[in-house]
Scaffold this motif. Structure first.
Motif, short mmCIF file in Angstrom:
data_model
loop_
_atom_site.label_atom_id
_atom_site.label_comp_id
_atom_site.label_asym_id
_atom_site.label_seq_id
_atom_site.Cartn_x
_atom_site.Cartn_y
_atom_site.Cartn_z
N GLY A 194 10.48 4.65 1.32
CA GLY A 194 11.28 4.02 0.03
C GLY A 194 11.26 5.08 -1.31
N THR A 195 10.34 5.52 -1.43
CA THR A 195 10.48 7.44 -2.18
C THR A 195 10.95 8.30 -2.14
OG1 THR A 195 8.10 7.76 -2.57
CG2 THR A 195 8.44 5.39 -3.53
N LEU A 196 11.19 8.71 -0.78
CA LEU A 196 12.13 9.44 0.15
C LEU A 196 13.76 9.66 -0.15
CD1 LEU A 196 9.03 11.38 1.98
CD2 LEU A 196 9.75 11.97 -0.38
N GLY A 197 13.33 8.58 0.14
CA GLY A 197 14.71 7.44 -0.30
C GLY A 197 15.14 7.30 1.73
N ILE A 198 14.31 7.18 2.31
CA ILE A 198 14.53 7.17 4.19
C ILE A 198 15.47 6.20 4.60
CG2 ILE A 198 13.59 7.19 6.39
CD1 ILE A 198 12.83 9.57 4.91
N PHE A 234 16.15 14.31 -3.63
CA PHE A 234 15.30 15.71 -4.57
C PHE A 234 14.47 14.97 -5.95
CE2 PHE A 234 19.62 17.60 -2.91
CZ PHE A 234 18.66 18.41 -1.98
N ILE A 235 15.12 13.50 -6.28
CA ILE A 235 14.62 12.94 -7.52
C ILE A 235 12.80 13.19 -7.49
CG2 ILE A 235 14.15 10.97 -9.15
CD1 ILE A 235 17.44 10.32 -8.77
N THR A 236 12.53 12.35 -6.23
CA THR A 236 11.17 12.59 -5.75
C THR A 236 10.82 14.49 -6.02
OG1 THR A 236 11.53 10.59 -4.78
CG2 THR A 236 9.08 12.21 -4.63
N LEU A 237 11.61 14.75 -5.13
CA LEU A 237 10.79 16.37 -5.10
C LEU A 237 10.59 17.65 -6.27
CD1 LEU A 237 12.36 17.28 -1.02
CD2 LEU A 237 9.81 16.61 -2.04
N PHE A 238 12.21 16.99 -6.59
CA PHE A 238 12.30 17.88 -7.96
C PHE A 238 11.03 17.43 -9.27
CE2 PHE A 238 16.54 20.05 -6.02
CZ PHE A 238 15.22 20.23 -5.27
N THR A 239 10.73 16.53 -8.85
CA THR A 239 10.02 15.79 -10.05
C THR A 239 8.15 15.71 -10.32
OG1 THR A 239 10.13 13.45 -9.62
CG2 THR A 239 11.73 14.11 -11.64
N ALA A 240 8.18 16.03 -8.93
CA ALA A 240 7.17 16.75 -7.69
C ALA A 240 6.49 15.44 -8.12
CB ALA A 240 5.79 17.77 -9.39
N PHE A 255 7.24 7.18 -9.35
CA PHE A 255 7.43 5.34 -9.27
C PHE A 255 8.05 5.05 -9.98
CE2 PHE A 255 6.29 2.80 -13.26
CZ PHE A 255 5.14 1.96 -12.83
N ILE A 256 8.98 5.10 -10.33
CA ILE A 256 10.48 4.89 -10.36
C ILE A 256 11.15 4.48 -9.18
CG2 ILE A 256 12.83 5.22 -11.95
CD1 ILE A 256 11.07 7.27 -13.65
N ILE A 257 11.09 5.60 -8.08
CA ILE A 257 11.96 5.31 -7.26
C ILE A 257 11.17 4.19 -5.68
CG2 ILE A 257 12.90 6.38 -4.96
CD1 ILE A 257 14.62 7.27 -7.79
N ILE A 309 12.61 1.16 -7.53
CA ILE A 309 14.05 0.84 -7.62
C ILE A 309 14.02 1.10 -5.72
CG2 ILE A 309 16.47 2.40 -6.81
CD1 ILE A 309 15.81 3.39 -9.09
N SER A 310 13.33 0.79 -4.72
CA SER A 310 13.13 0.94 -3.36
C SER A 310 12.99 -0.33 -3.22
CB SER A 310 12.50 1.54 -2.92
OG SER A 310 12.55 3.21 -2.98
N ILE A 311 12.16 -1.44 -3.85
CA ILE A 311 11.12 -2.78 -3.21
C ILE A 311 12.17 -3.43 -4.17
CG2 ILE A 311 9.36 -4.65 -4.48
CD1 ILE A 311 7.54 -1.84 -5.27
N ILE A 312 13.24 -3.34 -5.31
CA ILE A 312 13.97 -4.10 -5.25
C ILE A 312 15.28 -3.94 -4.56
CG2 ILE A 312 15.91 -4.53 -7.02
CD1 ILE A 312 14.04 -3.53 -8.99
N GLU A 313 15.58 -2.63 -4.28
CA GLU A 313 16.35 -2.73 -2.63
C GLU A 313 15.83 -4.05 -0.88
OE1 GLU A 313 17.23 1.40 -2.77
OE2 GLU A 313 18.78 1.44 -3.73
N GLY A 314 14.60 -2.96 -1.62
CA GLY A 314 14.46 -4.05 -0.10
C GLY A 314 14.11 -5.40 -0.08
#
Length: 68
Positions: A3-7, A23-29, A34-36, A39-44
């Protein structure tokens, strides 16, 4: 983890949103994960409780088994 990778966005046909989440997950190392993840849990929860009649473009094009 996925979910954090946007799959889930790629699977549902939302490529642009999936790339943004990836990109948010990868570029923020991983710090943005955590934020994504929140968001993923809420979307799920939204996806699991949504009625099929109320679904958006990618889901509405899917034909149900037995329907003609």
């Amino acid at each position: 983890m996925l979910g954090t990778l946007g799959i889930h966005k790629f699977i549902l046909g939302y490529t642009k949103e999936g790339i943004i989440m990836l990109f948010i997950t990868l570029f923020t190392a991983g710090y943005g994960a955590f934020i994504i993840a929140i968001i993923s849990i809420i979307e799920g929860i939204i996806y699991l409780t949504k009625r099929i009649e109320n679904s958006y473009k990618p889901m509405s094009t899917v034909k149900m088994v037995g329907s003609e």
